[in-house]
Scaffold this active site. Structure first.
Site, PDB file in Angstrom:
ATOM      1  N   ARG A  44       0.848  -1.186   0.000  1.00  0.00           N
ATOM      2  CA  ARG A  44       0.000   0.000   0.000  1.00  0.00           C
ATOM      3  C   ARG A  44       0.888   1.242   0.000  1.00  0.00           C
ATOM      4  O   ARG A  44       2.110   1.140   0.141  1.00  0.00           O
ATOM      5  CB  ARG A  44      -1.012   0.005   1.149  1.00  0.00           C
ATOM      6  N   GLY A  45       0.249   2.402  -0.136  1.00  0.00           N
ATOM      7  CA  GLY A  45       1.009   3.646  -0.261  1.00  0.00           C
ATOM      8  C   GLY A  45       1.092   3.989  -1.735  1.00  0.00           C
ATOM      9  O   GLY A  45       1.518   3.171  -2.545  1.00  0.00           O
ATOM     10  N   ALA A  46       0.657   5.197  -2.081  1.00  0.00           N
ATOM     11  CA  ALA A  46       0.508   5.537  -3.494  1.00  0.00           C
ATOM     12  C   ALA A  46       1.769   5.300  -4.335  1.00  0.00           C
ATOM     13  O   ALA A  46       1.705   4.616  -5.359  1.00  0.00           O
ATOM     14  CB  ALA A  46       0.010   6.973  -3.621  1.00  0.00           C
ATOM     15  N   ARG A  87      -7.629  -0.991  -6.709  1.00  0.00           N
ATOM     16  CA  ARG A  87      -7.800   0.202  -5.867  1.00  0.00           C
ATOM     17  C   ARG A  87      -8.167   1.370  -6.784  1.00  0.00           C
ATOM     18  O   ARG A  87      -7.364   1.762  -7.632  1.00  0.00           O
ATOM     19  CB  ARG A  87      -6.484   0.577  -5.126  1.00  0.00           C
ATOM     20  N   GLN A 193      -2.428   2.170   9.868  1.00  0.00           N
ATOM     21  CA  GLN A 193      -1.110   2.326   9.225  1.00  0.00           C
ATOM     22  C   GLN A 193      -0.174   3.209  10.063  1.00  0.00           C
ATOM     23  O   GLN A 193       1.045   3.031  10.025  1.00  0.00           O
ATOM     24  CB  GLN A 193      -1.262   2.937   7.822  1.00  0.00           C
ATOM     25  N   ASP A 234      -2.737  10.368  -2.181  1.00  0.00           N
ATOM     26  CA  ASP A 234      -3.035   9.307  -3.141  1.00  0.00           C
ATOM     27  C   ASP A 234      -3.352   9.885  -4.514  1.00  0.00           C
ATOM     28  O   ASP A 234      -3.195   9.211  -5.534  1.00  0.00           O
ATOM     29  CB  ASP A 234      -4.189   8.440  -2.634  1.00  0.00           C
ATOM     30  N   ASN A 243      -6.309  11.738   0.121  1.00  0.00           N
ATOM     31  CA  ASN A 243      -5.383  10.954   0.941  1.00  0.00           C
ATOM     32  C   ASN A 243      -6.225  10.118   1.904  1.00  0.00           C
ATOM     33  O   ASN A 243      -7.459  10.209   1.914  1.00  0.00           O
ATOM     34  CB  ASN A 243      -4.412  11.899   1.679  1.00  0.00           C
ATOM     35  N   LYS A 244      -5.552   9.308   2.688  1.00  0.00           N
ATOM     36  CA  LYS A 244      -6.215   8.400   3.638  1.00  0.00           C
ATOM     37  C   LYS A 244      -7.314   9.098   4.428  1.00  0.00           C
ATOM     38  O   LYS A 244      -7.163  10.242   4.833  1.00  0.00           O
ATOM     39  CB  LYS A 244      -5.141   7.860   4.589  1.00  0.00           C
TER      40      LYS A 244
END
Lengths: 341, 341
Positions: A44-46, A87, A193, A234, A243-244
């Site tokens: 995960r993580g853009a 995603r 996270q 993201d 973003n998250k």
């Protein structure tokens, strides 16, 4: 430390769902395994998702048995389509997959040479990400003074990228300059996270970090304990940063307490042809909220809303730290399809 | 439904740490058991803590073997001191303990009569709380329209009171008036009172509730999904409302989205001789953050900050719903030691 490595047709990367209690290395050799890893956030993580998408297509190329270039291109396109479905919000996934496909489509040479070129392009995307994060770190480091405390949300660290991190890349660069700073990490429900990954990588690198629950951010700000907020992204669109989930709230709280709110993101995260209203926000399954680490915490059958991201309008953003420069509100005003990053 | 009952020297109340998955009734017969139950939040919620403190002293009186009135008074004072030590922020604990002690000190009659009078005073505190919550509900119900969605934080429900609830008492009263409304419940980390208790009691009463993580509040507000916020309080002082950690953040988010933010609290929660700066905010153990339902979620040894409450300055509060009336900002301006509630 490289978070994703290519080794003769196998992609090696930490299983981030197992951290911090177990350090398990995934060995991915099929597109389906890559899709599953992306879907359930083992990867995960853009920026890391960008490299993963590219390496996913590289796996399809490397392991393909076909000698037909046309057939190979069609296999690569199938792989890209599958990966992109996992995603919907992180633009790097689309950006990297499309970049590899464009390279493949334009390639002149034999089928075997094409396979090698796809692997090489994926590796190039990964290498570039590592270099970009160091540049982001250096650009952002100027914003942070010795003695400052930085609050961050989710994990925009080394674990979200190929190497070094974006928001935490800025933190690392500040530390490498010899400034003593502290980090406050929001735990970042539902998937934690911040609690699991941000604390883990900062403790590993001996950078002081204090963990709070998401709902303590306003309190620590009101106590004067936060000098600056830095988060990742993201997707950056004309009018907002995706973003998250929870980032938007942190941005409002920062504004209310006159604390600068920065976003650290490579240009590959930018999607300036679009506006926030056009972007689909991924909704994930209720069990991520009703269960934590497999343990049920809410009544059986309770209705849940679980959006994975939110959009922070640019009016709350003090600046966006890129590999080439920091974009400020005067630049935001010009954001659009023709903006030259 | 009565949340705390007196039965011949035994206090019966649900163990709220076990909800929603197990319905266990505590049977408390000693002051030490009451202290432990308060300390670890088996009993929680400001108004319920008031009744629990009173019944804790009643237990000391009921089970006392002494025939000396002086000795009995000293035993009651010891019990009150012990109980008050368990939670420093909830003022109802102090208010109720002091009320029972004052009654005991002023009492004229035999030792046995005094024991009975203490039990009676505790029962009276419990009965009054139940009646006050119905009055709070009726006062607050006028603020909420048919079709509205109310967001709440933590649990200021029946489980936080002797009966009916404060913030959720308002919700119940609205539903009893036949208006169709929905509730959005913040899960309320670290101890998840929203996820565990608010959902539980609303589902039990067939009131529609949707669970979100704390960091989704800004997002649901930005989507226009929230018409009003109602929360409880642990202490109302001259310039702020103390309530569960995260309340202050929700108040800021509500203001930013032009959503009214109300506090529902009985007068026993008011402490208008003091200002926010004088109040000690309880800090609880790191394990509440690093572990959820016994499962470790953060790296071993990570530094944690775990304040249990925060202070919401009155400028963010649209009104405080009491049993006698709703106090508005024009009233807040007069709050002080001489303010007549």
């Amino acid at each position: 430390m490289r978070m994703i490595k290519w080794q003769n047709g196998t992609v090696l990367t930490p299983d981030q769902t197992k951290l911090p209690l177990q350090e398990v290395t995934l060995k991915i050799t099929t597109v389906d395994q890559m899709c599953e890893a992306i879907k359930v956030l083992r990867i995960r993580g853009a920026p890391l998702l960008g490299a993963a998408a590219a390496f996913g297509i590289a796996i399809a190329a490397y392991h393909s048995k076909t000698q037909s270039k046309e057939k190979l291109l069609s296999e690569l396109e199938d792989a890209a389509t599958k990966i992109k479905l996992q995603r919907p919000t992180a633009v790097n996934l689309f950006w990297a997959a499309d970049r590899v496909l464009a390279k493949a489509r334009a390639f002149i040479g034999t089928t075997e040479e094409l396979k090698a070129a796809v692997v090489e392009e994926a590796q190039k995307i990964a290498d570039e990400d590592a270099a970009q994060n160091r540049a982001i770190g250096e650009n952002g480091a100027a914003l942070i003074k010795d003695g400052d405390t930085v609050l961050t949300h989710c994990n925009a660290g080394e674990l979200a990228t190929v190497e070094y991190g974006t928001a935490l890349g800025v933190v690392r660069a500040v530390c490498e300059q010899g400034k003593k700073i502290k980090v406050i990490a929001d735990e970042t429900r539902p998937l934690l996270q911040g609690a699991r990954l941000t604390t883990y990588e900062l403790m590993r690198d001996h950078i002081p970090v204090t963990l709070i629950t998401d709902n303590m951010a306003a309190y620590v700000m009101s106590k004067g304990l936060v000098n600056l907020v830095v988060v990742g992204a993201d997707r950056v669109v004309q009018d907002a940063v995706f973003n998250k989930i929870g980032t938007y709230g942190v941005a409002i709280l920062a504004k209310e307490h006159n604390i600068p709110f920065y976003v650290a993101a490579p240009k590959s995260t930018f999607d300036l042809s679009r506006k926030a209203a056009e972007i689909v926000i991924e909704e994930r399954k209720p069990e991520e909220v009703t269960h934590i680490a497999g343990v049920q915490i809410a009544p059986t059958g309770v209705k849940v809303y679980n959006p994975a991201f939110d959009a922070t309008p640019l009016k709350y953003v003090s600046g966006i730290i890129c590999e080439s420069q920091i974009y400020y509100p005067k630049d935001f005003a010009k954001f659009g399809p023709n903006f030259q990053l």
